[in-house]
Write an enzyme that holds these catalytic residues in place. Structure first.
Site, PDB file in Angstrom:
ATOM      1  N   HIS C  95       0.862  -1.192   0.000  1.00 28.22           N
ATOM      2  CA  HIS C  95       0.000   0.000   0.000  1.00 28.22           C
ATOM      3  C   HIS C  95       0.887   1.227   0.000  1.00 28.22           C
ATOM      4  O   HIS C  95       1.846   1.300   0.760  1.00 28.22           O
ATOM      5  CB  HIS C  95      -0.904   0.013   1.226  1.00 28.22           C
ATOM      6  CG  HIS C  95      -1.675   1.300   1.364  1.00 28.22           C
ATOM      7  ND1 HIS C  95      -2.389   1.849   0.325  1.00 28.22           N
ATOM      8  CD2 HIS C  95      -1.842   2.148   2.419  1.00 28.22           C
ATOM      9  CE1 HIS C  95      -2.965   2.977   0.729  1.00 28.22           C
ATOM     10  NE2 HIS C  95      -2.648   3.173   1.988  1.00 28.22           N
ATOM     11  N   HIS C  97       0.957   5.798  -0.957  1.00 27.33           N
ATOM     12  CA  HIS C  97       0.266   7.029  -1.357  1.00 27.33           C
ATOM     13  C   HIS C  97       1.028   7.644  -2.540  1.00 27.33           C
ATOM     14  O   HIS C  97       1.242   8.856  -2.589  1.00 27.33           O
ATOM     15  CB  HIS C  97       0.174   7.998  -0.188  1.00 27.33           C
ATOM     16  CG  HIS C  97      -0.882   7.626   0.796  1.00 27.33           C
ATOM     17  ND1 HIS C  97      -1.933   8.439   1.130  1.00 27.33           N
ATOM     18  CD2 HIS C  97      -1.078   6.479   1.488  1.00 27.33           C
ATOM     19  CE1 HIS C  97      -2.719   7.834   2.011  1.00 27.33           C
ATOM     20  NE2 HIS C  97      -2.214   6.643   2.251  1.00 27.33           N
ATOM     21  N   ASP C 120       0.985  -5.437 -20.303  1.00 30.19           N
ATOM     22  CA  ASP C 120       1.960  -6.478 -19.975  1.00 30.19           C
ATOM     23  C   ASP C 120       1.788  -6.962 -18.539  1.00 30.19           C
ATOM     24  O   ASP C 120       2.201  -8.074 -18.208  1.00 30.19           O
ATOM     25  CB  ASP C 120       3.396  -5.935 -20.134  1.00 30.19           C
ATOM     26  CG  ASP C 120       3.930  -6.107 -21.553  1.00 30.19           C
ATOM     27  OD1 ASP C 120       3.389  -6.937 -22.303  1.00 30.19           O
ATOM     28  OD2 ASP C 120       4.882  -5.394 -21.912  1.00 30.19           O
ATOM     29  N   HIS C 171      -8.691   7.548  -1.515  1.00 29.46           N
ATOM     30  CA  HIS C 171      -7.598   7.084  -0.681  1.00 29.46           C
ATOM     31  C   HIS C 171      -6.332   6.869  -1.524  1.00 29.46           C
ATOM     32  O   HIS C 171      -5.546   7.793  -1.668  1.00 29.46           O
ATOM     33  CB  HIS C 171      -8.051   5.822   0.056  1.00 29.46           C
ATOM     34  CG  HIS C 171      -7.098   5.359   1.104  1.00 29.46           C
ATOM     35  ND1 HIS C 171      -7.467   4.530   2.130  1.00 29.46           N
ATOM     36  CD2 HIS C 171      -5.777   5.594   1.278  1.00 29.46           C
ATOM     37  CE1 HIS C 171      -6.410   4.280   2.887  1.00 29.46           C
ATOM     38  NE2 HIS C 171      -5.380   4.918   2.394  1.00 29.46           N
ATOM     39  N   TYR C 229       8.214 -14.331 -22.888  1.00 27.63           N
ATOM     40  CA  TYR C 229       9.029 -13.154 -22.579  1.00 27.63           C
ATOM     41  C   TYR C 229      10.015 -13.510 -21.472  1.00 27.63           C
ATOM     42  O   TYR C 229       9.691 -14.266 -20.561  1.00 27.63           O
ATOM     43  CB  TYR C 229       8.117 -12.014 -22.141  1.00 27.63           C
ATOM     44  CG  TYR C 229       8.833 -10.748 -21.802  1.00 27.63           C
ATOM     45  CD1 TYR C 229       9.055  -9.773 -22.770  1.00 27.63           C
ATOM     46  CD2 TYR C 229       9.294 -10.513 -20.511  1.00 27.63           C
ATOM     47  CE1 TYR C 229       9.707  -8.590 -22.463  1.00 27.63           C
ATOM     48  CE2 TYR C 229       9.956  -9.334 -20.196  1.00 27.63           C
ATOM     49  CZ  TYR C 229      10.158  -8.385 -21.174  1.00 27.63           C
ATOM     50  OH  TYR C 229      10.801  -7.212 -20.863  1.00 27.63           O
TER      51      TYR C 229
END
Lengths: 236, 236, 236, 236
Positions: C95, C97, C120, C171, C229
């Site tokens: 998480h 910001h 991708d 958020h 890839y």
């Protein structure tokens, strides 16, 4: 070797351009003039910043004829020469392709004075000089670039030490000052003021320039005989 | 070990991509070709830049068959091969997912020539090649990507050494040059010209491309037999 | 000391957040789960990155009860716990910001899939989960944040390993993956895809998402049993 | 030498401004107050950051009269003095010309509260104080700047420790806190919240501020007696 002190100052000023994020590759140059001695020192053309030295600066006379130097001078030299001839108080000149300054030049608009950051250094909008005509482009291009700047300042009645910068339409910014050091300072402020003006218009498309009283206050706070900003004897 | 000098050059050119801020993770690759010897050197696929060395570059023939190398070549190799076949003057190719170039590719628009920063390197707008069809996507995808670029240049009658870059719709930029060094240079200019064009349109949504005379002047000032920018013998 | 290897991995993954420019101050956290052993390791709350160590990671059980650690765990722990319970294939969660991800969250819009850089890694748009209700905000806020994400994925029928990220309205972004390393990778891609999408819409306000065939091709090129890839055995 | 500890703290806080990218040249200053002793320490005017030291901070009394220091204090000192007098809980003040904060000041708009990044630190929009009148500009300019801020807070009934920052129309941001350290923290958050708000509006021009419940939750989560974010005893 001619004018070692002038070489050293011009070399140092050129090195400040990448430090301030104003140039990629070799896209920028600084010169300074010794009017009494009759010398101009300028960056050589197309030489990488990490290969520059005081020694490889090119020395010319006041008409741009090379006096000393094995390398070609910056191809913008004729622009510098025109400006030095027209603006006798100017001691140093900077040209860059800095991102924000170029974007305003490409957009063909003056950089408006939206706040005190701009007003502390530039007394009003930073003008965008007109595009060169095809005839000027195909003639002495770099010299004509200088003439277009001078024409713009004459037409608007601007004092080159109060508005020490310009953008040339489709091209990019030029800045100058009483010496090469203040020219670099002004080039940095031009770029930051240009960035802030772009952001400002995106936040408020209806924004207007600051009132004249604020332009007067901030410019005169730092310049002229009643300046009170900084320490006594400072250039800023 | 085959072509040690070619390996070294391609390794160094790959390392310039992160230095110029053009790649995140492994999202970019450079190749170069030795047409006489019949070799292509290219970055291995999905290997981090700090693990690269001249030794782990992959060497292929001119059809992209691996001649030497334990690692898979970049999955974009078939695009490079098509371009080398169609553009015989090209000696080096760069592909990145640089932020500004990708954004124009995603927007599906040519990058317009708004000023001399662009015009010094690219002779006119940098084209956006059409999106691949579902059939092309599900076929030999990377090879078809090369073919779409070539189709675009043929359709527009463009000289790949005058317009040494392109974006592919929904994908990102490719740039090239007479060698891998000028290919990297062109990729950097493409990114900066793309950034400036985005800013320019935000400052003036009505802006138009520069006049043809300026495109001619700036391109020919640096390229061709009458070039006068830089020092004699320079590539730029 | 419990699970030293898990501590070390989570510590390293947390340190990657400032390196990739995703956090200011302490505004971000990474956790990883050992499902067999029954452990979660997570960053302590409000501790500066230069004070972090493997030793001060907080160890909890699968319900978020602290098993070892003198410091409070990240206040977002209950969000992580909900996601681990609902998404059994997920091994690590991030998480932040980060600027671009937060801006899309604040704008309340899904991040559209405009190109292959996005495709991708993320199979289609990155959803923006609905805003929490005042009741949810005033209840078990961080737990409800997790539930709103899960509700969004259920409602849209999304596979959390195909779309390994989300923004929560008002958020910011959450990203995850099979381990903490791929979670950080996905958080970086989310930020870059968000930036490119913002630029793309400013260049072309009428732009549309890429065709389904391109989404399929790029996602399956890097993921699933026919991936080609990178090098064999790579996670990317 | 007077108040060595206060000098040291103010020196360190000033040095954080360039580290956080909030200043160019000398365009920023931090002060702190010792209310019991009757001292204010502030950066000298126009001195480069690499020339600063605890020793050259200027010490004044609570009316801004210099008690110790050979250099002129920052020309913004009278603004600081006004704020200290009006806001008795404030212990440190920061003024910068940071790019995003200035752009909102120039645009003449409050910075709206669009998300939790803003709401964790500022309780509601960050106000834009009105422009000074020509009479105020030509009077005691810096003192009037302080008065305009105070007027704005009084008019809106704002608690200066809940909304610890402001922009002054056409000028730029001021931030403050219980000490100089939290003032710098708040200046950094103001800049980041301003950037995110600009991006948010470009992604969704119709966006609205977050609901009151979210403002309450996030502000009180970190501030006040029921705060649970961070470690016990932390300021954040």
């Amino acid at each position: 070797m001619l004018v070692p002190e002038l070489r050293e100052r011009v070399y140092k000023a050129n090195m400040e351009l990448p430090e301030h994020g104003l140039v990629k590759f070799t896209w920028g140059n600084v010169s300074a003039i010794d009017r009494e001695g009759g010398y101009i020192a300028i960056k050589p053309s197309g030489v990488a910043y990490d290969k520059l030295s005081a020694e490889n600066m090119v020395i010319t006379d006041l008409d741009g004829n090379i006096l000393e130097g094995d390398l070609n001078p910056s191809s913008d030299l004729p622009t510098h020469v025109e400006l030095y001839k027209a603006f006798p108080e100017v001691g140093g000149i900077v040209h860059t392709h800095s991102t924000e300054g170029v974007s305003w030049a490409q957009a063909g608009r003056d950089i408006p004075c939206y706040g005190t950051t701009h007003a502390d250094t530039f007394y009003g909008a930073i003008p965008c000089a007109r595009a060169l005509t095809p005839k000027e482009i195909n003639g002495e291009y770099e010299k004509e670039t200088g003439k277009v700047i001078i024409e713009e300042f004459k037409k608007r009645g601007l004092d080159p030490l109060a508005v020490s910068g310009v953008t040339v339409r489709n091209h990019g910014p030029f800045a100058w000052g009483k010496d090469e050091k203040s020219a670099v300072y002004n080039a940095v402020v031009l770029e930051e003021a240009a960035r802030m003006a772009r952001y400002t218009e995106s936040i408020n498309p209806e924004v207007e320039e600051v009132p004249q009283a604020l332009k007067d206050k901030h410019y005169l706070r730092k310049h002229g005989k009643n300046a009170y900003y900084g320490q006594k004897g400072d250039s800023h």
